[in-house]
Design an enzyme around this catalytic site. Structure first.
Site, PDB file in Angstrom:
ATOM      1  N   LYS A  67       0.836  -1.205   0.000  1.00  0.00           N
ATOM      2  CA  LYS A  67       0.000   0.000   0.000  1.00  0.00           C
ATOM      3  C   LYS A  67       0.864   1.246   0.000  1.00  0.00           C
ATOM      4  O   LYS A  67       0.566   2.209  -0.697  1.00  0.00           O
ATOM      5  CB  LYS A  67      -0.925   0.027   1.217  1.00  0.00           C
ATOM      6  CG  LYS A  67      -2.113  -0.918   1.115  1.00  0.00           C
ATOM      7  CD  LYS A  67      -3.112  -0.668   2.243  1.00  0.00           C
ATOM      8  CE  LYS A  67      -4.250  -1.669   2.214  1.00  0.00           C
ATOM      9  NZ  LYS A  67      -5.152  -1.534   3.358  1.00  0.00           N
TER      10      LYS A  67
ATOM     11  N   LYS B 289      -7.118 -11.055  -8.199  1.00  0.00           N
ATOM     12  CA  LYS B 289      -8.274 -11.238  -7.324  1.00  0.00           C
ATOM     13  C   LYS B 289      -9.302 -10.137  -7.589  1.00  0.00           C
ATOM     14  O   LYS B 289      -8.919  -9.000  -7.854  1.00  0.00           O
ATOM     15  CB  LYS B 289      -7.762 -11.142  -5.883  1.00  0.00           C
ATOM     16  CG  LYS B 289      -8.648 -11.745  -4.854  1.00  0.00           C
ATOM     17  CD  LYS B 289      -7.959 -11.709  -3.490  1.00  0.00           C
ATOM     18  CE  LYS B 289      -8.950 -11.247  -2.443  1.00  0.00           C
ATOM     19  NZ  LYS B 289      -8.387 -11.131  -1.120  1.00  0.00           N
TER      20      LYS B 289
ATOM     21  N   LYS C  21     -11.914  -4.147  -5.030  1.00  0.00           N
ATOM     22  CA  LYS C  21     -12.257  -2.762  -5.335  1.00  0.00           C
ATOM     23  C   LYS C  21     -11.034  -1.960  -5.735  1.00  0.00           C
ATOM     24  O   LYS C  21     -11.094  -1.082  -6.575  1.00  0.00           O
ATOM     25  CB  LYS C  21     -12.900  -2.093  -4.118  1.00  0.00           C
ATOM     26  CG  LYS C  21     -14.317  -2.494  -3.895  1.00  0.00           C
ATOM     27  CD  LYS C  21     -15.319  -1.651  -4.662  1.00  0.00           C
ATOM     28  CE  LYS C  21     -16.524  -2.461  -4.953  1.00  0.00           C
ATOM     29  NZ  LYS C  21     -17.815  -2.037  -4.759  1.00  0.00           N
TER      30      LYS C  21
END
Ligand code: TRP
Length: 337
Positions: free
Chosen positions: A116, A199, A202
């Site tokens: 991230k 995968k 969102k």
């Protein structure tokens, strides 16, 4: 609720708006099943959501929306404890103790943080994103959870939880249950419809690659029909060579509770089109009552908020106990906590 049942705890971030079919088949469905066999605690982790910038009104809306959808999939406040993380202040309090027990290097090795933060750049990466896994540790340990049902991507955070629980226990005496990860791996792993190598998520998928459960059924049908498949014709579960078709078979099998082999057999000799058309129908039939129930909760925010307040009260009764023990063990002076 029988107290001799093993305790289970999990959380979901209120960042996604509508749940997508990957959230449901990959995780939430197991939560619903586990409320029958476990003393289950489930929460909407709004504090975790704050590790990335959030619009306040949207965060509030998404928190209610997540809770409404959890209820709509079948979580029953009589059978489990459903609450919002920020309603139980002990989470951040225990998190501090855990931060003080965590090595800087240890926290720096968390791969989700590394992913991230590298995506965002150092300037936009908050300290909260760095300590995110430690807040998760507190979430789990506060409830003395035996099992933590999460996806493979959360395994490292559960490992950290085990390490910190053991460290605390050996330093200060037995205080925390050391939880087992309950990795939802054998269960459905759902991939992006447009890019079946990644995968369904969102953050990574394009809108066309995701089936949102609150979407108009026609839109979902269209997405399923235009899902990427290989150029062959045979309907066979073969994730290596036929990732697109295999993904559709997984969705089909899981939603209808049937073995993938049976679905393969059913479509023997039929084309991809037939499978896609039927799957679109199945998804739409499943999603219609889900949408209605979610809307009913959203239309009545007072009832929803009061369910969540009751859940927080039940959760807090447990959390207060654990925190008091932990404070005492580390040598904080008793006072009015
Ligand atoms: N980090 C988890 C996720 O992104 C969400 C989460 C927060 C969680 N606290 C938790 C999951 C405690 C299990 C237990 O999926």
């Amino acid at each position: 609720m029988a107290n001799d049942r093993p305790r289970v705890l999990s959380g979901i971030q209120p960042t996604s708006g509508s749940f997508h079919i990957g959230n449901y088949l990959g995780a939430v469905r197991q939560w619903v099943a586990m409320q029958e066999t476990h003393d289950a605690f489930y929460m909407v982790v709004d504090l975790h959501a704050l590790t990335l910038p959030q619009d306040p009104a949207q965060l509030r809306g998404n928190t209610r929306l997540a809770a409404a959808q959890l209820l709509a999939t079948g979580l029953d406040p009589e059978r489990c404890t459903l609450f919002v993380q920020s309603h139980v202040p002990e989470h951040t309090q225990l998190s501090w103790l855990m931060e003080c027990l965590t090595g800087f290097g240890e926290a720096s090795r968390m791969t989700q943080f590394k992913d991230k933060s590298s995506r965002q750049g150092a300037d936009r990466t908050s300290v909260g994103l760095f300590t995110y896994p430690i807040l998760q540790v507190a979430d789990i340990l506060l409830y003395q959870a035996n099992r933590v049902p999460v996806g493979e991507d959360q395994r490292q955070h559960v490992e950290l939880t085990r390490n910190l629980a053991e460290r605390f226990n050996s330093r200060y005496g037995r205080t925390f249950t050391v939880p087992e990860p309950h990795i939802l791996r054998e269960t459905a792993k759902i991939f992006d419809l447009q890019d079946p190598a990644i995968k369904m998520s969102k953050s990574a998928s394009s809108p066309k690659g995701i089936i949102d459960l609150l979407d108009d059924p026609k839109a979902s049908a269209k997405k399923i029909k235009s899902a990427v498949t290989d150029t062959g014709t045979e309907i066979r579960f073969d994730p290596e060579n036929k990732p697109g078709i295999s993904n559709l078979l997984t969705i089909y099998g899981t939603l209808t509770d049937s073995a993938v082999a049976d679905v393969e057999q059913k479509y023997e000799g039929k084309g991809y089109g037939a499978l896609k058309t039927d799957l679109a129908e199945i998804v739409s039939e499943w999603a219609a009552p889900f949408r209605t129930r979610t809307q009913e909760y959203l239309d009545d925010p007072e009832t929803l908020d009061s369910l969540l307040a009751k859940g927080a009260e039940k959760a807090r009764a447990v959390a207060v106990e654990t925190l008091a023990q932990a404070y005492d063990k580390v040598g904080l002076l008793p006072g009015k906590h």
